[in-house]
Design an enzyme around this catalytic site. Structure first.
Site, PDB file in Angstrom:
ATOM      1  CB  SER A   1      -0.904   0.029   1.235  1.00  0.00           C
ATOM      2  OG  SER A   1      -1.694  -1.138   1.287  1.00  0.00           O
TER       3      SER A   1
HETATM    4  N1  SAM Z   1      -0.449  -4.983   3.927  1.00  0.00           N
HETATM    5  C1  SAM Z   1       0.266  -5.236   2.703  1.00  0.00           C
HETATM    6  C2  SAM Z   1       1.660  -4.650   2.691  1.00  0.00           C
HETATM    7  O1  SAM Z   1       2.038  -3.940   3.631  1.00  0.00           O
HETATM    8  O2  SAM Z   1       2.384  -4.963   1.738  1.00  0.00           O
HETATM    9  C3  SAM Z   1      -0.501  -4.824   1.490  1.00  0.00           C
HETATM   10  C4  SAM Z   1      -1.462  -5.875   1.143  1.00  0.00           C
HETATM   11  S1  SAM Z   1      -2.194  -5.898  -0.445  1.00  0.00           S
HETATM   12  C5  SAM Z   1      -2.823  -4.290  -0.671  1.00  0.00           C
HETATM   13  C6  SAM Z   1      -3.637  -6.878  -0.023  1.00  0.00           C
HETATM   14  C7  SAM Z   1      -3.338  -8.325   0.281  1.00  0.00           C
HETATM   15  O3  SAM Z   1      -4.548  -8.951   0.716  1.00  0.00           O
HETATM   16  C8  SAM Z   1      -2.842  -9.124  -0.917  1.00  0.00           C
HETATM   17  O4  SAM Z   1      -1.574  -9.656  -0.635  1.00  0.00           O
HETATM   18  C9  SAM Z   1      -3.895 -10.231  -1.086  1.00  0.00           C
HETATM   19  O5  SAM Z   1      -3.378 -11.469  -1.498  1.00  0.00           O
HETATM   20  C10 SAM Z   1      -4.462 -10.304   0.329  1.00  0.00           C
HETATM   21  N2  SAM Z   1      -5.795 -10.934   0.439  1.00  0.00           N
HETATM   22  C11 SAM Z   1      -6.887 -10.822  -0.355  1.00  0.00           C
HETATM   23  N3  SAM Z   1      -7.895 -11.574   0.112  1.00  0.00           N
HETATM   24  C12 SAM Z   1      -7.437 -12.187   1.249  1.00  0.00           C
HETATM   25  C13 SAM Z   1      -8.008 -13.088   2.193  1.00  0.00           C
HETATM   26  N4  SAM Z   1      -9.258 -13.544   2.108  1.00  0.00           N
HETATM   27  N5  SAM Z   1      -7.239 -13.488   3.227  1.00  0.00           N
HETATM   28  C14 SAM Z   1      -5.963 -13.063   3.369  1.00  0.00           C
HETATM   29  N6  SAM Z   1      -5.369 -12.217   2.496  1.00  0.00           N
HETATM   30  C15 SAM Z   1      -6.094 -11.767   1.460  1.00  0.00           C
END
Ligand code: SAM
Length: 217
Positions: A63
């Site tokens: 993000s």
């Molecule tokens: N917090 C992260 C960072 O600091 O890099 C950014 C995360 S990215 C915007 C969103 C993440 O949510 C992705 O890696 C995606 O695979 C994960 N995601 C989506 N659906 C999910 C779920 N049901 N459970 C866990 N992770 C999930």
């Protein structure tokens, strides 16, 4: 340690303070402590201190720093708290929160993509962070084994607020979650004895939360 990154980190933090995203000393300190360059792929390290999301593989992103600052300030995370993050991605956001909860607190982060969860774990270890646990699984179900939590936040957008996340929140706890698909609203929920208080913190853009209580795969 590359001194250029240290200078760029300080510039970014000053900009986030000037623009009003960072409000508290605790959040400012956390951003100064955590090296974002350790959480982005090698070919993007030169952009680590741009205030923008960056690709981390598997079609996912780390993000933008200003969004992480908004989320940390809105959640009012305190030392000693137990926090659940849905969507570990690179591990950077969890690393920032690990500084806010300190040695007596703990961050649990859950990621559905195994390769990202493993990378996030390695990034955290490389950064010397020991109070974050990375789990692989569907975070739309929360993480019941360590519940209840003082704070829960999602870094991906849900179609609606998943019931398990409310259930796993302590009384007086706060949940922050983008709701919508890609273009969404950031919603802050405070759990109180007699129900919940919901606040709309404005528009935002996030990758979708996929899973049982998320968008369809
Ligand atoms: N917090 C992260 C960072 O600091 O890099 C950014 C995360 S990215 C915007 C969103 C993440 O949510 C992705 O890696 C995606 O695979 C994960 N995601 C989506 N659906 C999910 C779920 N049901 N459970 C866990 N992770 C999930």
């Amino acid at each position: 340690m590359n001194p250029i990154f240290d200078i760029e980190r300080e510039h970014l933090v000053k900009k986030l303070v000037r623009e009003g995203y960072i409000k508290s000393d605790a959040v400012k300190k956390a951003f100064l402590e955590i090296p974002r360059e350790k959480f982005v792929p090698n070919h993007l390290k030169k952009h680590a201190y741009m205030d923008t999301p960056l690709e981390i593989g598997e079609g996912q992103t780390i993000s933008a720093p200003h969004m992480i600052a908004i989320m940390c300030e809105a959640l009012d995370i305190r030392e000693g708290q137990k926090v659940l993050e849905i969507g570990a991605g690179s591990g950077y956001h969890a690393a920032i929160v690990s500084q806010l909860v300190g040695n007596k607190g703990h961050v649990y982060t859950i990621e559905r993509i195994k390769s990202l969860a493993e990378k996030a774990y390695r990034n955290l270890i490389k950064s010397g962070i020991t109070n974050v646990t990375v789990e692989i699984g569907d975070g739309s179900l929360g993480l019941p084994s360590y519940a209840p939590y003082d704070r829960i936040y999602a870094t991906c957008a849900a179609p609606y607020i998943p019931d398990p996340l409310i259930d796993q929140l302590k009384n007086n706890g706060k949940l922050l979650i983008p709701v919508g698909r890609t273009i969404c609203r950031l919603e802050l929920i405070e759990k109180k004895d007699k129900g919940m208080r919901k606040k709309d913190l404005g528009g935002c853009v996030f990758v979708p939360l996929l899973g049982r209580y998320g968008h369809r795969l």
